[in-house]
Motif scaffolding. Structure first.
Motif, mmCIF file in Angstrom:
data_model
loop_
_atom_site.group_PDB
_atom_site.id
_atom_site.type_symbol
_atom_site.label_atom_id
_atom_site.label_comp_id
_atom_site.label_asym_id
_atom_site.label_seq_id
_atom_site.Cartn_x
_atom_site.Cartn_y
_atom_site.Cartn_z
ATOM 1 N N LYS A 158 57.034 -23.322 59.898
ATOM 2 C CA LYS A 158 58.101 -24.060 59.225
ATOM 3 C C LYS A 158 57.914 -24.073 57.715
ATOM 4 C CE LYS A 158 61.705 -26.833 59.364
ATOM 5 N NZ LYS A 158 63.001 -26.394 59.908
ATOM 6 N N LEU A 159 56.672 -24.158 57.258
ATOM 7 C CA LEU A 159 56.404 -24.323 55.840
ATOM 8 C C LEU A 159 56.293 -23.003 55.083
ATOM 9 C CD1 LEU A 159 53.745 -27.210 55.911
ATOM 10 C CD2 LEU A 159 56.195 -27.381 55.490
ATOM 11 N N SER A 160 55.865 -21.960 55.772
ATOM 12 C CA SER A 160 55.593 -20.702 55.085
ATOM 13 C C SER A 160 56.875 -19.968 54.708
ATOM 14 C CB SER A 160 54.718 -19.800 55.959
ATOM 15 O OG SER A 160 54.440 -18.588 55.294
ATOM 16 N N THR A 161 56.855 -19.352 53.551
ATOM 17 C CA THR A 161 58.005 -18.568 53.093
ATOM 18 C C THR A 161 57.808 -17.074 53.354
ATOM 19 O OG1 THR A 161 57.018 -18.430 50.871
ATOM 20 C CG2 THR A 161 58.563 -20.239 51.301
ATOM 21 N N ARG A 162 56.697 -16.726 53.974
ATOM 22 C CA ARG A 162 56.431 -15.324 54.286
ATOM 23 C C ARG A 162 56.279 -15.163 55.796
ATOM 24 N NH1 ARG A 162 50.193 -14.949 52.010
ATOM 25 N NH2 ARG A 162 49.138 -15.647 53.915
ATOM 26 N N PRO A 163 56.423 -13.941 56.307
ATOM 27 C CA PRO A 163 56.303 -13.737 57.758
ATOM 28 C C PRO A 163 54.935 -14.171 58.273
ATOM 29 C CG PRO A 163 57.240 -11.792 56.697
ATOM 30 C CD PRO A 163 56.773 -12.688 55.591
ATOM 31 N N LEU A 181 43.309 -21.451 67.421
ATOM 32 C CA LEU A 181 43.138 -22.353 66.295
ATOM 33 C C LEU A 181 42.508 -21.635 65.107
ATOM 34 C CD1 LEU A 181 43.311 -25.249 65.198
ATOM 35 C CD2 LEU A 181 41.053 -25.668 66.189
ATOM 36 N N SER A 182 41.538 -20.779 65.361
ATOM 37 C CA SER A 182 40.886 -20.034 64.283
ATOM 38 C C SER A 182 41.876 -19.128 63.565
ATOM 39 C CB SER A 182 39.717 -19.210 64.845
ATOM 40 O OG SER A 182 38.734 -20.039 65.432
ATOM 41 N N GLU A 183 42.744 -18.472 64.312
ATOM 42 C CA GLU A 183 43.733 -17.585 63.701
ATOM 43 C C GLU A 183 44.757 -18.388 62.896
ATOM 44 O OE1 GLU A 183 45.488 -14.866 66.441
ATOM 45 O OE2 GLU A 183 43.588 -14.321 67.388
ATOM 46 N N VAL A 184 45.162 -19.549 63.428
ATOM 47 C CA VAL A 184 46.134 -20.385 62.721
ATOM 48 C C VAL A 184 45.550 -20.902 61.415
ATOM 49 C CG1 VAL A 184 47.406 -22.564 62.801
ATOM 50 C CG2 VAL A 184 47.401 -21.064 64.793
ATOM 51 N N ILE A 188 46.627 -20.354 57.526
ATOM 52 C CA ILE A 188 46.912 -21.497 56.647
ATOM 53 C C ILE A 188 46.123 -21.373 55.354
ATOM 54 C CG2 ILE A 188 46.602 -23.986 56.366
ATOM 55 C CD1 ILE A 188 47.237 -24.303 59.334
ATOM 56 N N ASN A 189 44.842 -21.029 55.469
ATOM 57 C CA ASN A 189 44.005 -20.864 54.273
ATOM 58 C C ASN A 189 44.540 -19.766 53.371
ATOM 59 O OD1 ASN A 189 42.291 -22.871 55.173
ATOM 60 N ND2 ASN A 189 40.868 -21.441 56.153
#
Length: 400
Positions: A158-163, A181-184, A188-189
């Protein structure tokens, strides 16, 4: 046919005819005696064990081993141990099986009741729910609802402006959850652009372990980066750190800061006055301020057949703010410049930012609130903003 012969009774010396018993009677008496003896032994053992515990308590023994605490089944209630402030609701006694020199950290329950932490938690939950309402996602607990990465992944999308890459489906297994969770968190980082030393504050293992500090720091970083919410300054979490040394448990209390203390340093007397009004002022005075502002904006917006009932709700999408400034300064804002029916948090935020710019163009001083405060429906922020408008225009547009 002869009658059946009764079993012979055991031979006894000096036994009279009146004392003779059958073999069945002897077995019955023997069994009763054994049961009574066993019952007496059980009771004696329980009494000895109880007396032993009482004696240890009376002698002031507090040096208990982890095994003793675990057997009694309640780590927190055994003779007022040194870790009595540990939140037992979120920690199993097995997690205290420490090796010598090892530590365990958990949230102090008293810390959860501190106003700044409660406010931060409520704001973040409301922020997430507002963002994900279109996906029918509703969270109630940061620790219980975010640890597996499912909600964090939706929030990132929802927050990201990139794919955003396709994350694996969440599973019930420990390994599957931790992998997702690690991939998410890695993505995010990347979006946040944080350095490794800061990303270490919310490692996947800590988030999956429902570490409140890690979860709060991660969400605070996301909210600050996105700019869609204003967080209370100076929020912190109290931690109990339990350590085993020489077979004994000891603990210390640490305070971990989540948000900085007044980073902008721009509090003003007016802001403090409004805070005091809402926190300590009489309810009659608050109602009077609200009713005066509703009468003021209602008199203007009524020309457009707009009815205002609740200030924090009727102005949070920015549309009525734009209409209000146009009516006050006698101009029309074309509809293509803003969203008349905003459907997302971003669209509402864009509308409010445009209204702030219109206020600045009209000669109003910079608002003492942020657009995010208005979009989030903060009553104090909304009233403070409208009061600034009212103060500038009340002589031009007197309230009837």
């Amino acid at each position: 046919m002869s009658a059946p012969v009764a079993p012979k009774s055991p031979k006894t010396s000096r036994q009279s005819t009146a004392d003779k018993i059958t073999y069945e009677e002897w077995l019955y008496m023997k069994k009763n005696n054994e049961d009574e003896n066993q019952s007496m032994l059980d009771k004696l053992g329980e009494k000895i064990e109880t007396l032993g515990r009482k004696k240890r308590r009376q002698s002031g023994e507090t040096q208990r081993t982890i095994g003793e605490l675990n057997r009694e089944g309640n780590l927190l209630k055994a003779d007022k141990p040194r870790i009595s402030c540990v939140d037992n609701a979120t920690r199993d006694p097995e997690s205290f099986l420490l090796g010598d020199g090892e530590e365990r950290t958990m949230v102090d329950p008293k810390s959860r009741e501190e106003p700044k932490l409660k406010e931060l938690t409520e704001i973040l939950i409301k922020w997430i729910n507002n963002l994900l309402v279109e996906q029918r996602i509703l969270i109630k607990s940061l620790e219980e609802d975010l640890f597996d990465g499912q909600v964090l992944g939706k929030l990132l999308e929802k927050l990201s402006t990139r794919p955003i890459p396709q994350f694996p489906e969440v599973t019930g297994s420990f390994g599957g959850q931790l992998q997702k969770l690690s991939e998410v968190i890695s993505e995010i980082n990347s979006v946040l652009g944080v350095k490794p030393e800061r990303a270490a504050q919310w490692l996947p293992e800590a988030v999956h372990d429902k570490d409140l500090v890690a979860i709060l720091r991660l969400l605070a970083a996301m909210a600050t980066h996105h700019g869609g919410v204003r967080l209370p300054d100076g929020a912190h979490v109290g931690l109990v750190v339990v350590r085993k040394t020489g077979g004994l448990l000891s603990h210390r209390i640490e305070r971990v800061r989540i948000t900085p203390v007044d980073p902008e340093g721009n509090r003003t007397t007016d802001s403090d006055a409004f805070d005091a009004l809402f926190e300590r002022g009489p309810q009659d005075k608050i109602k009077l301020v609200k009713s005066s502002l509703i009468a003021f904006v209602g008199q203007l917006l009524g020309k457009l057949n707009v009815t205002v009932r609740l200030l924090e709700e009727d102005f949070r999408d920015g549309v009525n703010l734009i209409f209000l400034m146009g009516l006050l300064d006698h101009y029309f804002v074309p509809f293509y410049n803003f969203r008349t029916t905003p459907a997302s948090q971003e669209e509402r935020l864009a509308n409010v930012r445009l209204a702030f710019q219109l206020m600045k163009d009209s000669g109003l001083s910079n608002p003492k609130v942020r657009p995010e405060d208005i979009v989030n429906g903060d009553p104090k922020a909304t009233i403070r903003l409208l009061h600034d408008v009212f103060t500038k225009y009340r002589d031009v547009v007197p309230v009837k």
